[in-house]
Each structure stands twice: as C-alpha cells, then as structure tokens.
Write an enzyme that holds these catalytic residues in place. Structure first.
Site, PDB file in Angstrom:
ATOM      1  NE  ARG A  64      -4.095  -1.743  -0.088  1.00 32.78           N
ATOM      2  CZ  ARG A  64      -4.043  -2.737  -0.948  1.00 32.78           C
ATOM      3  NH1 ARG A  64      -2.980  -2.883  -1.723  1.00 32.78           N
ATOM      4  NH2 ARG A  64      -5.042  -3.599  -1.046  1.00 32.78           N
ATOM      5  CD  GLU A 124      -1.947   2.938  -5.900  1.00 37.73           C
ATOM      6  OE1 GLU A 124      -2.774   2.128  -6.344  1.00 37.73           O
ATOM      7  OE2 GLU A 124      -0.846   2.597  -5.427  1.00 37.73           O
ATOM      8  CG  HIS A 179      -1.668  -1.341  -7.571  1.00 35.32           C
ATOM      9  ND1 HIS A 179      -2.145  -0.560  -6.549  1.00 35.32           N
ATOM     10  CD2 HIS A 179      -1.817  -2.622  -7.143  1.00 35.32           C
ATOM     11  CE1 HIS A 179      -2.566  -1.318  -5.561  1.00 35.32           C
ATOM     12  NE2 HIS A 179      -2.375  -2.578  -5.886  1.00 35.32           N
TER      13      HIS A 179
END
Length: 335
Positions: free
Chosen positions: A237, A266, A298
């Site tokens: 994260r 993000e 990601h």
C-alpha cells in the site's frame, strides 16, 4: 443480480464474464470505465450490488448516496479495503465483501523481478542498448546469495517471498505483529524487532495491510535506522511510505534503490493513460528522474491466475449474497 462494475478495463470484462458464465450465475454485469466517487455514484442508481477496485472512492458521502439508491452489497475485486468506510457501510446496512486470496505467487514473484531489475540495473541496460551504448560502466550489481532480506509482513505473500529468496541463498529476517510459524520453518529465517530488521537487511520488502497504526511506517526515523544503500520495495500500500522522506533518503544515499508498485497518491495516476498530459504531482515526477528508482503502476497482482481467481471469488460472493448464504469473505466493521 444487477451489478454495476466500476473502474473496468477490457481484461476485467473478459474474466468476470467468464466467471459469471462458468458459475452459471446469470448476474447482469454492467461495466463502467469511470471510477466510483461521489460525482459518478449516480451511475449505480437502481443497482442492488456494485463491484469496485482499489482506487474507487467509497467514502461516507458515496455510501450515503448508494444506500438511498438501493445498493445493498459492495464487492471489492481486491484484498485491501482501506478505500471503503466500513463503519459507515455497516451503519447503512450495506454488506462489503473482498477477495481474501487470489495468487500470492503473483506479487511475490513480482517483488523478485523488481529486486533483480534494480540490482542488476536491467532498466538502464535496456535503454543503453537501444542507443547502441554497450558499455558496462555503472551497471554493476551484487550477488543475492548471502545477502539479508527483511520481510515486513509475513502473510501468504511474505511467506512465498521468503521461500523464493531462501532459494537464492539469502538470510531472512521477518517482522510481523502476528508471527507466522511457516516463516520460521523456512531455512535461515527468524523474527526480529523492527529496528533490528531495518539495521541489518540489505533488501527490505513491505507486505502488510494499511492501518492507522502503520501509516507512514517508512518515514525519516525508520529510514535513518536502515543499512546504508538498502534496497526498498513496496508492493503493498502506497501510504506505508512517506514519499518525501524516501526522496530525502535517496538523495543522501541511505536508500540505494527503490522499487514501487504502489504510491501514496496513486489514485489520481495509476490505471490511466496520462502520456499526453502534464502531471501535477511533483513527487512522482522527481522519483521518475532518479536512475535507481523503478516505478510500476500497481501491476504486481496482474497475472492470468490472479485475475481469474479474483473474478471467480467476486462472482461467488455476489451469488452468496443473492441466495442469502453466509458471506465468507465479508469485511467486518470495526468494533
């Protein structure tokens, strides 16, 4: 059920449709490319269930509108749920389910790829060769064999990463609030407190959920405790890392290389094509300028096996809700 699916890409539609067909669930899946947020929540009007992803904004305001529109189930096609106000959802009588298991190998193997790209400077070598520069100067790496890898968070992904790095001949240090016997069963693996891990690991990889307690786990103080020239990897994260502190650590040489598959801001960047725009985030622009930083958007989870498992679990949870069955992957509200 009629399900509004937000933040969809072509691959989401392929795998969800396939899972829906194979399970003979007959759910009506309506796909939206838009992110779910207060200004787009009207798209879900009349849908008893919605399906969202990691950067959808399911805050209190969004939930209030969803409840008024008749939504009773939120299916997260991901593991993390920090983007959902779970307490508010419970208050409104909206159930929340997630994907607790997909393919832990996908992320663990991706971490190893990031480590080796940074260590052996493959990203720089690739660009050099394209310019017909065949020099080896500046491309020297180190043997992983004999190095110490610190794994913060030893759940399924952390365990698999430990097994892989043990295969390279690495020493393993683990830190977890809830120690896992499977970690210590790996050869040459032991649990230590966080300062000891930070001070002794050549490579540190983060594999923990985001909680209020570990927000900015990696900060100026913890970076100062790290071994000089450490390799730091985050595929968990973004908000586990204080970006400004990490940039300062790179500039000082305390952090020798950085691999990020997640980023604290993000949600305004990842999963979008912004190649024709001027990005206003100065931190991400600065990070991209460093030769010892590798940023991906990601994608650690992004394998056929993982996406298939995510789709199957999501469809199964929606079916269980429809049929009144227990929701084994329900997110429980905080006490």
């Amino acid at each position: 059920m009629k399900v509004a699916v937000f933040s969809t890409e072509p691959y989401d539609r392929i795998f969800l449709d396939q899972a829906n067909t194979e399970a003979k669930a007959n759910h009506e899946l309506v796909y939206f490319e838009s992110r779910l947020e207060p200004k787009t929540v009207s798209l879900a009007d009349g849908f008893p269930a919605i399906c969202v992803f990691v950067n959808d904004n399911v805050n209190s305001e969004t939930l209030e509108i969803l409840a008024k529109q008749g939504t009773r189930l939120i299916a997260l096609r991901c593991t993390g749920f920090n983007n959902v106000d779970i307490a508010k959802a419970a208050e409104l009588g909206i159930k929340v389910v997630r994907v607790t298991v997909y393919s832990p190998y996908s992320v663990a193997e991706f971490v190893v790829a990031m480590i080796q790209v940074l260590n052996r400077k493959l990203h720089r070598a690739y660009n050099r060769i394209r310019d017909d520069n065949f020099s080896l100067n500046g491309l020297m790496g180190f043997d992983l064999h004999g190095r110490t890898v610190g794994i913060i968070g030893t759940g399924k992904i952390g365990i698999i990463l430990g097994e892989i790095m043990h295969g390279f001949g690495c020493h393993l240090l683990g830190y977890d609030l809830y120690p896992n016997p499977k970690f210590e069963a790996i050869g040459d693996a032991s649990y230590v407190d966080l300062p000891e891990l930070l001070g002794n690991a050549d490579i540190i990889s983060l594999h923990c959920p985001l909680t209020p307690e570990n927000h900015y786990l990696i900060n100026a103080d913890t970076i100062a405790q790290m071994k000089p020239s450490v390799t730091l990897i985050n595929t968990s994260r973004g908000k586990l890392i204080d970006t400004k502190a990490v940039i300062d650590g790179i500039k000082s040489g305390q952090i020798g290389s950085l691999g990020l598959d997640v980023y604290e801001q993000e949600d305004s960047l990842f999963f979008r094509d912004l190649s024709g725009t001027i990005i206003q985030d100065d931190y991400i622009q600065l990070l991209q300028s460093f030769p010892n930083v590798l940023i991906t958007s990601h994608q650690g989870f992004f394998t056929e096996e993982a996406i298939s498992a995510i789709a199957n679990t999501t469809i199964a949870s929606i079916t269980d809700f429809e049929q009144g069955n227990p929701l084994k992957d329900a997110v429980k509200p905080p006490k």
